[in-house]
Design a protein around this motif. Structure first.
Motif: not given
Length: 144
Positions: A46, A28, A26, A144
């Motif tokens: 995201t 960001t 993930t 992330k």
């Protein structure tokens, strides 16, 4: 205005055996490091990429400046079938690896949008979005 289009994508297999899972995870958005090319600014966002055995899922979740809602986009790719997805009569998407660059090409109503996902040397992920008649959008993400 949406920057990305929704749809399901298929991915051609990559013969050279590079490790494309480096984009997994993930990411960001870093809005202050991004260039929105005159398009509405994304306040938060995201991108989640997951490649497993040649199948890739790309999910995006963005909130645009001045918008009261959040936009969610999810694309799935399947490298084993080497096909193009047609969603409706005017939407076609295809994804492929170009060395370490994941390219997603979407054609909707005759307009081609190309998204290029790449891992930068500093560990960030850069996404370039190119659409005819618009400035290139460059989005910068951190893991992330």
């Amino acid at each position: 205005m949406k920057i990305f289009t929704t749809g399901v994508l298929l991915l051609a297999s990559f013969a050279f055996g590079r490790d494309h899972t480096s984009l997994n995870g993930t990411w960001t958005l870093e809005p202050t490091q991004s260039d929105f090319g005159g398009q509405p600014v994304i306040q938060t966002g995201t991108v989640t990429i997951n490649e497993r055995q040649g199948d890739i899922t790309v999910s995006r979740d963005f909130k645009y400046e001045g918008a009261s809602e959040t936009f969610f986009y999810r694309d799935m790719t399947d490298s084993e079938n080497n096909a193009t997805i047609h969603s409706g009569k005017d939407l076609k998407s295809k994804a492929k690896w170009d060395h370490d660059l994941l390219k997603v090409v979407t054609t909707q109503s005759g307009v081609v949008t190309t998204e290029s996902y790449m891992l930068a040397p500093n560990g960030t992920m850069t996404v370039n979005v190119v659409k005819p008649g618009s400035k290139t959008i460059t989005l910068v993400f951190v893991r992330k």
